[in-house]
Enzyme design. Structure first.
Site, PDB file in Angstrom:
ATOM      1  N   TYR A  75       0.824  -1.224   0.000  1.00 46.39           N
ATOM      2  CA  TYR A  75       0.000   0.000   0.000  1.00 46.39           C
ATOM      3  C   TYR A  75       0.859   1.276   0.000  1.00 46.39           C
ATOM      4  CZ  TYR A  75      -3.772  -3.178   1.480  1.00 46.39           C
ATOM      5  OH  TYR A  75      -4.663  -4.206   1.577  1.00 46.39           O
ATOM      6  N   HIS A 123       0.210 -11.862   2.343  1.00 43.64           N
ATOM      7  CA  HIS A 123      -0.820 -11.075   1.642  1.00 43.64           C
ATOM      8  C   HIS A 123      -1.618 -11.895   0.628  1.00 43.64           C
ATOM      9  CE1 HIS A 123      -1.756  -6.683   0.416  1.00 43.64           C
ATOM     10  NE2 HIS A 123      -2.794  -7.445   0.184  1.00 43.64           N
TER      11      HIS A 123
HETATM   12  N1  LIG Z   1      -5.860  -8.658   1.833  1.00 43.14           N
HETATM   13  C1  LIG Z   1      -6.143  -8.185   0.634  1.00 43.14           C
HETATM   14  O1  LIG Z   1      -5.753  -8.737  -0.400  1.00 43.14           O
HETATM   15  C2  LIG Z   1      -6.989  -6.951   0.529  1.00 43.14           C
HETATM   16  C3  LIG Z   1      -7.629  -6.653  -0.685  1.00 43.14           C
HETATM   17  C4  LIG Z   1      -8.434  -5.515  -0.742  1.00 43.14           C
HETATM   18  C5  LIG Z   1      -8.585  -4.716   0.386  1.00 43.14           C
HETATM   19  N2  LIG Z   1      -7.936  -5.023   1.553  1.00 43.14           N
HETATM   20  C6  LIG Z   1      -8.075  -4.193   2.769  1.00 43.14           C
HETATM   21  O2  LIG Z   1      -9.456  -3.987   3.022  1.00 43.14           O
HETATM   22  C7  LIG Z   1      -9.733  -2.592   3.087  1.00 43.14           C
HETATM   23  C8  LIG Z   1     -11.153  -2.288   2.630  1.00 43.14           C
HETATM   24  O3  LIG Z   1     -11.396  -2.757   1.334  1.00 43.14           O
HETATM   25  P1  LIG Z   1     -11.454  -1.788   0.039  1.00 43.14           P
HETATM   26  O4  LIG Z   1     -10.629  -0.598   0.287  1.00 43.14           O
HETATM   27  O5  LIG Z   1     -11.109  -2.676  -1.111  1.00 43.14           O
HETATM   28  O6  LIG Z   1     -12.981  -1.443  -0.151  1.00 43.14           O
HETATM   29  P2  LIG Z   1     -14.248  -1.024   0.774  1.00 43.14           P
HETATM   30  O7  LIG Z   1     -13.826  -0.668   2.148  1.00 43.14           O
HETATM   31  O8  LIG Z   1     -15.286  -2.075   0.574  1.00 43.14           O
HETATM   32  O9  LIG Z   1     -14.776   0.240  -0.014  1.00 43.14           O
HETATM   33  C9  LIG Z   1     -14.069   1.435  -0.043  1.00 43.14           C
HETATM   34  C10 LIG Z   1     -14.867   2.380  -0.948  1.00 43.14           C
HETATM   35  O10 LIG Z   1     -16.152   2.607  -0.361  1.00 43.14           O
HETATM   36  C11 LIG Z   1     -16.385   4.000  -0.246  1.00 43.14           C
HETATM   37  N3  LIG Z   1     -17.089   4.248   1.009  1.00 43.14           N
HETATM   38  C12 LIG Z   1     -16.608   4.169   2.264  1.00 43.14           C
HETATM   39  N4  LIG Z   1     -17.567   4.464   3.170  1.00 43.14           N
HETATM   40  C13 LIG Z   1     -18.677   4.750   2.465  1.00 43.14           C
HETATM   41  C14 LIG Z   1     -19.981   5.135   2.830  1.00 43.14           C
HETATM   42  N5  LIG Z   1     -20.330   5.280   4.113  1.00 43.14           N
HETATM   43  N6  LIG Z   1     -20.905   5.368   1.827  1.00 43.14           N
HETATM   44  C15 LIG Z   1     -20.559   5.194   0.544  1.00 43.14           C
HETATM   45  N7  LIG Z   1     -19.318   4.831   0.132  1.00 43.14           N
HETATM   46  C16 LIG Z   1     -18.387   4.608   1.083  1.00 43.14           C
HETATM   47  C17 LIG Z   1     -15.008   4.644  -0.261  1.00 43.14           C
HETATM   48  O11 LIG Z   1     -15.072   5.924  -0.858  1.00 43.14           O
HETATM   49  P3  LIG Z   1     -14.615   7.265  -0.061  1.00 43.14           P
HETATM   50  O12 LIG Z   1     -13.150   7.100   0.193  1.00 43.14           O
HETATM   51  O13 LIG Z   1     -14.964   8.328  -1.040  1.00 43.14           O
HETATM   52  O14 LIG Z   1     -15.425   7.301   1.194  1.00 43.14           O
HETATM   53  C18 LIG Z   1     -14.203   3.705  -1.141  1.00 43.14           C
HETATM   54  O15 LIG Z   1     -14.339   4.049  -2.504  1.00 43.14           O
HETATM   55  C19 LIG Z   1      -8.630  -2.001   2.179  1.00 43.14           C
HETATM   56  O16 LIG Z   1      -8.533  -0.613   2.318  1.00 43.14           O
HETATM   57  C20 LIG Z   1      -7.456  -2.801   2.650  1.00 43.14           C
HETATM   58  O17 LIG Z   1      -6.978  -2.333   3.891  1.00 43.14           O
HETATM   59  C21 LIG Z   1      -7.164  -6.148   1.634  1.00 43.14           C
END
Ligand SMILES: NC(=O)c1ccc[n+]([C@@H]2O[C@H](COP(=O)([O-])OP(=O)(O)OC[C@H]3O[C@@H](n4cnc5c(N)ncnc54)[C@H](OP(=O)(O)O)[C@@H]3O)[C@@H](O)[C@H]2O)c1
Length: 275
Positions: free
Chosen positions: A48, A106
């Protein structure tokens, strides 16, 4: 106080902050603010490119280090034993911390024997660089193999989980071995906000669709790590512990899963890991 799940000796706050794509000052500001608002769990990773900012934000927040559950993840190109140890140390240098709470593999890397990678991960834990260790993006068969090969307890498998994806099999495999399930992309990258069923159920509780989707997960003891770059969304995404979904609402949300529900289709090896 955020509720925690207990898993093989770890106490993991059910709500954490995801930090993928948060960089520089935005990352530092959001992480610091989240901690000030009561978040006690932060999820980062080597890939990241924000470990420095996350470490700085934890210190700037004024929250004591032992009150924050901090996860980072080793990128699979560092899975050869000596590389793993070196890269774990480099993460700690960037974070400016002597240890992390949780260190994850990861993505599976089929080019390095898992026994060797897990041997190195366990060694890093025994040396005190990580309080707990775990895996991420491991399928059912891989969870079984990892548990068999690891000499130290694995405390979680971090995988994609949200209402649009059926993950019952991998969740069951984790439960069999007392691993916590940490749901990444718990908002399905924003899709939950637009879902009519979640919106409708939310109306009955005075909650948003996103809050309902996150509640559906934590009510199953699945840890959620939603990400936002917007300070005002930090509090609303955290307001998921003051209402309860009825069994029929839980079932309705569970029925939203469909075969194309996955939002993260990346695979480190290029192989179709999930089929
Ligand atoms: N282990 C792995 O391989 C892996 C893979 C993917 C992700 N991850 C981890 O999981 C975390 C979360 O997953 P993600 O980042 O993929 O996606 P997520 O948390 O499902 O979605 C993030 C998106 O949702 C929006 N959002 C957040 N709160 C909201 C709300 N209340 N209303 C409407 N939209 C909202 C955000 O936009 P805004 O920023 O505009 O609010 C952003 O575009 C990552 O950040 C990372 O730390 C791990």
């Amino acid at each position: 106080m955020t509720p925690v799940v207990e898993a093989n000796g770890a106490r993991i706050p059910l709500l954490g902050l995801g930090t993928w794509e948060l960089r520089g000052r935005t990352c530092a500001r959001i992480v610091e603010q989240a901690l000030r608002l009561g978040y006690r769990h932060v999820d980062t990773a080597q890939i990241y490119d924000n470990e420095e900012e996350v470490g700085d934000a934890v210190r700037a927040s004024g929250v004591k280090r032992d009150q924050v559950f901090l996860t980072t993840k080793i990128w699979p190109s560092h899975f050869a034993p000596r590389d793993l140890e070196r890269s774990a140390k480099e993460s700690l240098v960037r974070l400016r911390m002597p240890e992390v709470d949780l260190l994850l593999l990861h993505w599976p890397n089929p080019h390095v024997p898992l026994a060797e990678t897990l041997g190195a991960l366990c060694k890093v834990k025994r040396e005190g660089l990580a309080r707990h260790i775990g895996i991420s993006n491991f399928t059912v068969a891989m969870v079984e193999e990892a548990v068999r090969l690891s000499s130290e307890p694995l405390v979680c498998n971090q995988v994609e989980v949200h209402p649009f994806l059926d993950q019952t099999k991998v969740v069951a495999a984790c439960r069999r071995h007392a691993l916590a399930v940490v749901a990444y992309s718990p908002i399905a990258r924003g899709q939950a906000a637009r879902d009519q069923t979640l919106i409708e159920i939310g109306k009955a509780h005075g909650k948003s669709a996103v809050q309902v989707g996150l509640r559906w997960l934590v009510q199953q003891d699945i840890v959620v790590i939603p990400r936002t770059a917007k300070v005002e969304r930090l509090s609303t995404n955290a307001a998921i512990f003051d209402f309860t979904l009825a069994p029929e609402e839980m079932a309705r949300i569970g029925a939203l899963a469909h075969p194309r529900g996955r939002v993260v289709n990346y695979s480190y090896s290029g192989a179709p890991e999930w089929d």
